[in-house]
Write an enzyme that holds these catalytic residues in place. Structure first.
Site, PDB file in Angstrom:
ATOM      1  N   PHE A 131       3.273   6.493   2.290  1.00 36.85           N
ATOM      2  CA  PHE A 131       4.308   7.315   1.665  1.00 36.85           C
ATOM      3  C   PHE A 131       3.740   8.344   0.693  1.00 36.85           C
ATOM      4  O   PHE A 131       4.480   9.093   0.064  1.00 36.85           O
ATOM      5  CB  PHE A 131       5.285   6.409   0.910  1.00 36.85           C
ATOM      6  CG  PHE A 131       5.654   5.184   1.680  1.00 36.85           C
ATOM      7  CD1 PHE A 131       6.483   5.268   2.788  1.00 36.85           C
ATOM      8  CD2 PHE A 131       5.141   3.942   1.333  1.00 36.85           C
ATOM      9  CE1 PHE A 131       6.806   4.136   3.512  1.00 36.85           C
ATOM     10  CE2 PHE A 131       5.460   2.807   2.051  1.00 36.85           C
ATOM     11  CZ  PHE A 131       6.290   2.901   3.147  1.00 36.85           C
ATOM     12  N   SER A 132       2.414   8.373   0.559  1.00 37.36           N
ATOM     13  CA  SER A 132       1.777   9.271  -0.398  1.00 37.36           C
ATOM     14  C   SER A 132       1.797  10.706   0.098  1.00 37.36           C
ATOM     15  O   SER A 132       1.694  10.983   1.290  1.00 37.36           O
ATOM     16  CB  SER A 132       0.323   8.834  -0.633  1.00 37.36           C
ATOM     17  OG  SER A 132      -0.377   9.795  -1.378  1.00 37.36           O
ATOM     18  N   PRO A 149       0.825  -1.210   0.000  1.00 37.90           N
ATOM     19  CA  PRO A 149       0.000   0.000   0.000  1.00 37.90           C
ATOM     20  C   PRO A 149       0.857   1.258   0.000  1.00 37.90           C
ATOM     21  O   PRO A 149       1.856   1.345   0.718  1.00 37.90           O
ATOM     22  CB  PRO A 149      -0.801  -0.123   1.304  1.00 37.90           C
ATOM     23  CG  PRO A 149      -0.857  -1.596   1.566  1.00 37.90           C
ATOM     24  CD  PRO A 149       0.467  -2.126   1.087  1.00 37.90           C
ATOM     25  N   CYS A 150       0.462   2.223  -0.824  1.00 39.50           N
ATOM     26  CA  CYS A 150       1.271   3.432  -0.969  1.00 39.50           C
ATOM     27  C   CYS A 150       0.879   4.529   0.017  1.00 39.50           C
ATOM     28  O   CYS A 150       1.570   5.545   0.132  1.00 39.50           O
ATOM     29  CB  CYS A 150       1.169   3.967  -2.399  1.00 39.50           C
ATOM     30  SG  CYS A 150      -0.502   4.472  -2.878  1.00 39.50           S
ATOM     31  N   GLN A 151      -0.242   4.344   0.744  1.00 35.48           N
ATOM     32  CA  GLN A 151      -0.728   5.413   1.624  1.00 35.48           C
ATOM     33  C   GLN A 151       0.296   5.909   2.637  1.00 35.48           C
ATOM     34  O   GLN A 151       0.357   7.118   2.906  1.00 35.48           O
ATOM     35  CB  GLN A 151      -1.995   4.956   2.360  1.00 35.48           C
ATOM     36  CG  GLN A 151      -3.225   4.860   1.498  1.00 35.48           C
ATOM     37  CD  GLN A 151      -3.371   3.497   0.872  1.00 35.48           C
ATOM     38  OE1 GLN A 151      -2.416   2.722   0.866  1.00 35.48           O
ATOM     39  NE2 GLN A 151      -4.557   3.185   0.369  1.00 35.48           N
TER      40      GLN A 151
END
Length: 222
Positions: A70-71, A66-68
């Site tokens: 580091f978003s 999941p990229c959240q």
């Protein structure tokens, strides 16, 4: 399952996909002719993953944490359990030892050196040659200017980069220009995926003043 579908279209035998969200099952199994396994990736064992290998070469393990965390838009900090999934994926891949390992995430992951460096060093310690770069998806036949961090690691050879698509980038019109026009808030009776979101009169006005390649600065003040 979009990454898996890309492998399928390239001729790979997609054996299985893991995700903690059971809602992914139908789309993954329908589009990829494969089995969906509902599981917490952080708790997977190498032996379990190896049972999916068909014996054909090359073998590939792909992971998209999941990229959240580091978003730019929804940054979460190290207290979020998802933060640990990037280095955990490297640990699992190193234990499984497929011929290739690949991962993609948001470019901002590079700003978190302790996370990304641990990921790379774990693979290198297992004997992998690691290549990574930030790519512009419009250079690979994707009709959007989307920048992603892509990692490819190999046990047998050095990866020098990805082959870009020849010719002009594909536009949104190239991709969906043949769809019938619909109004805001409507959906196509023959294509359930062809849906237009409802928009307020103000947002409709903003869109009408937008220009190709423009920004919100193009909108009039009134």
């Amino acid at each position: 399952g979009a990454l898996s579908h890309g492998f399928l279209k390239a001729g790979f035998d997609v054996r299985a996909g893991y995700d903690i969200d059971a809602n992914c099952r139908y789309a993954f199994e329908t589009n990829n002719k494969s089995k969906f396994i509902e599981a917490d990736v952080a708790k997977l064992s190498a032996d379990e993953i190896r049972t999916n290998f068909s014996g054909k070469l090359p073998t590939v393990v792909a992971g998209c944490a999941p990229c959240q965390p580091f978003s730019t838009y929804k940054q979460r900090y190290s207290t979020d359990p998802q933060w640990l999934l990037v280095p955990r994926f490297a640990e699992i891949a190193s234990e499984v030892r497929p011929d290739y390992v690949t991962m993609e995430n948001v470019p901002r992951l590079l700003d978190y050196g302790n996370v990304f460096n641990t990921f790379v060093k774990t693979l290198e310690a297992a004997g992998y040659l690691v290549w990574y770069d930030i790519i512009d998806c419009s250079e690979y036949a994707v009709p959007q200017r989307r920048r992603r961090l892509v990692v490819v690691a190999s046990l047998t050879r050095k990866i020098s980069g990805l082959h870009k698509t020849r010719g002009a980038p594909k536009t949104v019109r190239d991709a969906i220009g043949t769809l019938p026009p619909i109004e805001a808030g409507e959906s196509d009776e023959k294509d359930r995926l062809h849906v237009s979101s409802s928009l307020s009169p103000l947002n409709l006005k903003r869109i009408k003043h937008s220009t190709p390649g423009g920004t919100w600065r193009d909108w009039p003040k009134t």
